[in-house]
Design an enzyme around this catalytic site. Structure first.
Site, PDB file in Angstrom:
ATOM      1  N   ASN A   7       0.871  -1.173   0.000  1.00 51.85           N
ATOM      2  CA  ASN A   7       0.000   0.000   0.000  1.00 51.85           C
ATOM      3  C   ASN A   7       0.911   1.226   0.000  1.00 51.85           C
ATOM      4  O   ASN A   7       1.445   1.600   1.039  1.00 51.85           O
ATOM      5  CB  ASN A   7      -0.893  -0.034   1.244  1.00 51.85           C
ATOM      6  CG  ASN A   7      -1.862   1.136   1.295  1.00 51.85           C
ATOM      7  OD1 ASN A   7      -1.812   2.038   0.462  1.00 51.85           O
ATOM      8  ND2 ASN A   7      -2.736   1.120   2.285  1.00 51.85           N
ATOM      9  N   ARG A  91      -2.549  -2.140  -3.437  1.00 52.24           N
ATOM     10  CA  ARG A  91      -3.765  -1.355  -3.243  1.00 52.24           C
ATOM     11  C   ARG A  91      -3.687  -0.149  -4.177  1.00 52.24           C
ATOM     12  O   ARG A  91      -2.681   0.577  -4.181  1.00 52.24           O
ATOM     13  CB  ARG A  91      -3.846  -0.878  -1.801  1.00 52.24           C
ATOM     14  CG  ARG A  91      -5.021   0.019  -1.589  1.00 52.24           C
ATOM     15  CD  ARG A  91      -5.048   0.615  -0.214  1.00 52.24           C
ATOM     16  NE  ARG A  91      -6.237   1.421  -0.078  1.00 52.24           N
ATOM     17  CZ  ARG A  91      -6.291   2.552   0.608  1.00 52.24           C
ATOM     18  NH1 ARG A  91      -5.233   2.995   1.233  1.00 52.24           N
ATOM     19  NH2 ARG A  91      -7.406   3.214   0.685  1.00 52.24           N
ATOM     20  N   HIS A 180     -13.237   2.702   0.126  1.00 55.02           N
ATOM     21  CA  HIS A 180     -13.245   1.646   1.156  1.00 55.02           C
ATOM     22  C   HIS A 180     -13.873   0.361   0.609  1.00 55.02           C
ATOM     23  O   HIS A 180     -14.350  -0.475   1.376  1.00 55.02           O
ATOM     24  CB  HIS A 180     -14.063   2.039   2.408  1.00 55.02           C
ATOM     25  CG  HIS A 180     -13.490   3.164   3.210  1.00 55.02           C
ATOM     26  ND1 HIS A 180     -14.297   4.096   3.818  1.00 55.02           N
ATOM     27  CD2 HIS A 180     -12.222   3.496   3.515  1.00 55.02           C
ATOM     28  CE1 HIS A 180     -13.542   4.967   4.478  1.00 55.02           C
ATOM     29  NE2 HIS A 180     -12.269   4.625   4.300  1.00 55.02           N
ATOM     30  N   GLY A 210     -13.938   4.870  10.787  1.00 56.48           N
ATOM     31  CA  GLY A 210     -12.571   5.059  11.275  1.00 56.48           C
ATOM     32  C   GLY A 210     -12.235   6.523  11.162  1.00 56.48           C
ATOM     33  O   GLY A 210     -13.103   7.378  11.313  1.00 56.48           O
ATOM     34  N   ARG A 241     -12.601  15.353   8.144  1.00 60.38           N
ATOM     35  CA  ARG A 241     -13.303  15.729   6.912  1.00 60.38           C
ATOM     36  C   ARG A 241     -14.750  16.113   7.193  1.00 60.38           C
ATOM     37  O   ARG A 241     -15.402  15.493   8.039  1.00 60.38           O
ATOM     38  CB  ARG A 241     -13.286  14.557   5.917  1.00 60.38           C
ATOM     39  CG  ARG A 241     -11.990  14.445   5.153  1.00 60.38           C
ATOM     40  CD  ARG A 241     -11.944  13.181   4.328  1.00 60.38           C
ATOM     41  NE  ARG A 241     -11.071  12.187   4.934  1.00 60.38           N
ATOM     42  CZ  ARG A 241     -10.934  10.938   4.508  1.00 60.38           C
ATOM     43  NH1 ARG A 241     -11.636  10.516   3.484  1.00 60.38           N
ATOM     44  NH2 ARG A 241     -10.112  10.113   5.114  1.00 60.38           N
ATOM     45  N   GLU A 384      -8.314  -5.590   4.950  1.00 61.36           N
ATOM     46  CA  GLU A 384      -8.140  -5.264   3.528  1.00 61.36           C
ATOM     47  C   GLU A 384      -6.937  -5.997   2.940  1.00 61.36           C
ATOM     48  O   GLU A 384      -6.955  -6.417   1.786  1.00 61.36           O
ATOM     49  CB  GLU A 384      -8.004  -3.749   3.358  1.00 61.36           C
ATOM     50  CG  GLU A 384      -9.323  -3.037   3.645  1.00 61.36           C
ATOM     51  CD  GLU A 384      -9.168  -1.574   3.987  1.00 61.36           C
ATOM     52  OE1 GLU A 384      -9.433  -0.739   3.136  1.00 61.36           O
ATOM     53  OE2 GLU A 384      -8.790  -1.268   5.146  1.00 61.36           O
TER      54      GLU A 384
HETATM   55  P1  AMP Z   1      -8.926   3.719  11.375  1.00 61.39           P
HETATM   56  O1  AMP Z   1      -8.923   4.907  10.455  1.00 61.39           O
HETATM   57  O2  AMP Z   1      -9.828   2.630  10.943  1.00 61.39           O
HETATM   58  O3  AMP Z   1      -7.537   3.248  11.714  1.00 61.39           O
HETATM   59  O4  AMP Z   1      -9.542   4.237  12.765  1.00 61.39           O
HETATM   60  C1  AMP Z   1      -8.900   5.207  13.547  1.00 61.39           C
HETATM   61  C2  AMP Z   1      -9.883   5.762  14.542  1.00 61.39           C
HETATM   62  O5  AMP Z   1     -10.314   4.705  15.433  1.00 61.39           O
HETATM   63  C3  AMP Z   1      -9.287   6.857  15.427  1.00 61.39           C
HETATM   64  O6  AMP Z   1     -10.090   8.030  15.342  1.00 61.39           O
HETATM   65  C4  AMP Z   1      -9.389   6.297  16.813  1.00 61.39           C
HETATM   66  O7  AMP Z   1      -9.771   7.259  17.727  1.00 61.39           O
HETATM   67  C5  AMP Z   1     -10.502   5.271  16.712  1.00 61.39           C
HETATM   68  N1  AMP Z   1     -10.403   4.309  17.804  1.00 61.39           N
HETATM   69  C6  AMP Z   1      -9.476   3.378  18.009  1.00 61.39           C
HETATM   70  N2  AMP Z   1      -9.703   2.732  19.191  1.00 61.39           N
HETATM   71  C7  AMP Z   1     -10.796   3.304  19.739  1.00 61.39           C
HETATM   72  C8  AMP Z   1     -11.536   3.112  20.970  1.00 61.39           C
HETATM   73  N3  AMP Z   1     -11.194   2.187  21.843  1.00 61.39           N
HETATM   74  N4  AMP Z   1     -12.606   3.913  21.189  1.00 61.39           N
HETATM   75  C9  AMP Z   1     -12.956   4.855  20.303  1.00 61.39           C
HETATM   76  N5  AMP Z   1     -12.302   5.081  19.150  1.00 61.39           N
HETATM   77  C10 AMP Z   1     -11.243   4.331  18.872  1.00 61.39           C
END
Ligand code: AMP
Length: 398
Positions: A7, A91, A180, A210, A241, A384
């Site tokens: 990636n 990717r 996604h 996320g 965003r 992914e």
């Molecule tokens: P991603 O882009 O899928 O890697 O997700 C990242 C996001 O997941 C970040 O904003 C983190 O704050 C959130 N995240 C990770 N662990 C937790 C948790 N235990 N509670 C709330 N948000 C989380």
């Protein structure tokens, strides 16, 4: 088969070496600061090993070479020879309307990916650089492109067309593409497995929540609508965003503050969303802790996010004429029980009944709805890389 998953970003490159049969991750890591100086973080999960190196990486080619060197190292390597790598899966963010599936990379395919650069000016050039770098250090090894947009190519025209003059679609390819896709495809397929039903009998809403977030409606295994649009700026408010916005706001703020379009988009992409409303952080953990301490803006940012997801769940249930399962995935979806509960509560009228104890879980596949819930609610960690490795092995093995 041993598949190297790549990636590539503009100055970084993530990798995983996977066994496509056992699904074991043999090694994984990250090259950073490519073109600046160069840093490699290399992990071997089976040995719980993590190594960091400073290695000059003037271009992506040196980065890939450093990954190969790490993979065959006698100290922290996992293979004896680079020739053990059967194929590479890349990717690629944007496949436009040219790719509805993953594809073996040929020069014609490279040309088509280059043609999509105007649609993803930040991402596709980096993906192309990553592919070219791999081709230069691993000549003759088959390579496959897996597109973020491909899964959503099944959307009907009524879902992807914008209500603009039609010529901008015909001439300029302005339409909803969605992103996604690899994640939505993976979790919807896993959901069917978990429910023990064929995809062809299921209506599923997948919530990838996320830092970037999108929701998709998956009817009979096909994406029929999704919240991201022409770019990944559309749909839900996200970490930084803005998501969907009245375009008139742009004109108003640009006139008021003398912004040019790049400055305006910088605000929409980097300073908005949960960060913008809360003023605290883009990380949901920080925002939740601020909300707990009584910070009003933090609380509103979370409520706005949860409300937006809930509205999409309702909209996609209407679009599909029902829903059998709702899936939560990605950083927030996998880890944040409160957000899942806030999204799913109040949907009892459409047959959603959560099990609070079952929902008190993180990062593991689970059914989190009550036993008598008509609509099943599932937590499914996304993967992914596994999807990219599986597609690559399928295409190369044919
Ligand atoms: P991603 O882009 O899928 O890697 O997700 C990242 C996001 O997941 C970040 O904003 C983190 O704050 C959130 N995240 C990770 N662990 C937790 C948790 N235990 N509670 C709330 N948000 C989380």
């Amino acid at each position: 088969m041993k598949i190297l998953v790549i990636n590539a970003g503009s100055s970084s490159l993530k990798y995983q070496l996977m066994d496509s049969v056992s699904h074991d991750v043999l090694a994984k890591g990250l090259c950073e600061r490519i073109g600046i100086d160069g840093r490699l973080t290399h992990k071997v999960p089976a040995k719980d090993l993590k190594k960091e190196f400073e290695i000059p990486m003037p271009t992506h080619a040196e980065a890939i070479q450093s990954v190969l060197d790490a993979l065959v190292s006698t100290e922290h390597g996992v293979i004896a020879d680079v020739r053990e790598i059967d194929a590479v899966g890349h990717r690629v963010v944007h496949g436009g309307e040219s790719f509805a599936q993953s594809v073996l990379i040929t020069e014609d395919v490279m040309k088509a990916i280059e043609d999509c650069i105007p649609l993803a000016p930040l991402h596709n050039p980096a993906n192309i650089t990553g592919i070219r770098a791999c081709q230069s250090v691993m000549p003759g090894v088959p390579m496959v492109a897996v597109f973020d947009t491909a899964f959503h190519q099944t959307m009907p025209e009524k879902a992807y067309i914008y209500a603009l003059p039609y010529e901008y679609y015909e001439k300029d390819k302005v339409r909803r593409y969605g992103f996604h896709g690899t994640s939505h495809r993976y979790v919807s397929a896993r959901a069917a497995d978990m429910l023990g039903k064929p995809m062809e009998q299921l209506k599923i809403i997948t919530c990838h929540l996320g830092n970037g977030s999108s929701v998709a409606a998956v009817d009979c295994g096909k994406s029929v609508d999704t919240s991201m649009g022409f770019t990944p700026l559309a749909g839900l408010p996200m970490g930084t965003r803005a998501g969907d916005l009245d375009a008139g706001i742009l004109q108003y703020l640009m006139n008021k503050y003398g912004w040019n379009i790049d400055e305006a988009l910088n605000v929409l992409n980097k300073k908005s969303g949960v960060l913008g409303i809360s003023g605290v952080s883009s990380d949901f953990r920080d925002v939740e802790s601020a909300a707990k301490d009584g910070n009003h803006r933090a609380a509103v940012s979370l409520e706005t996010f949860q409300y937006s997801v809930k509205k999409l769940v309702g909209a996609y249930a209407a679009a599909m004429g029902g829903v059998d399962a709702i899936v939560f995935t990605a950083g927030v979806g996998e880890n944040d029980a409160k957000t899942r509960m806030a999204v799913a509560s109040g949907l009892e009228f459409m047959g959603v009944k959560m099990d609070e104890a079952a929902n008190d879980i993180r990062g593991k596949e689970a059914v989190i709805s009550a036993a008598d819930s008509k609509v099943k609610v599932l937590l499914i960690p996304t993967d992914e890389e596994l999807m990219i490795a599986t597609d690559t092995a399928d295409i190369v093995g044919r």
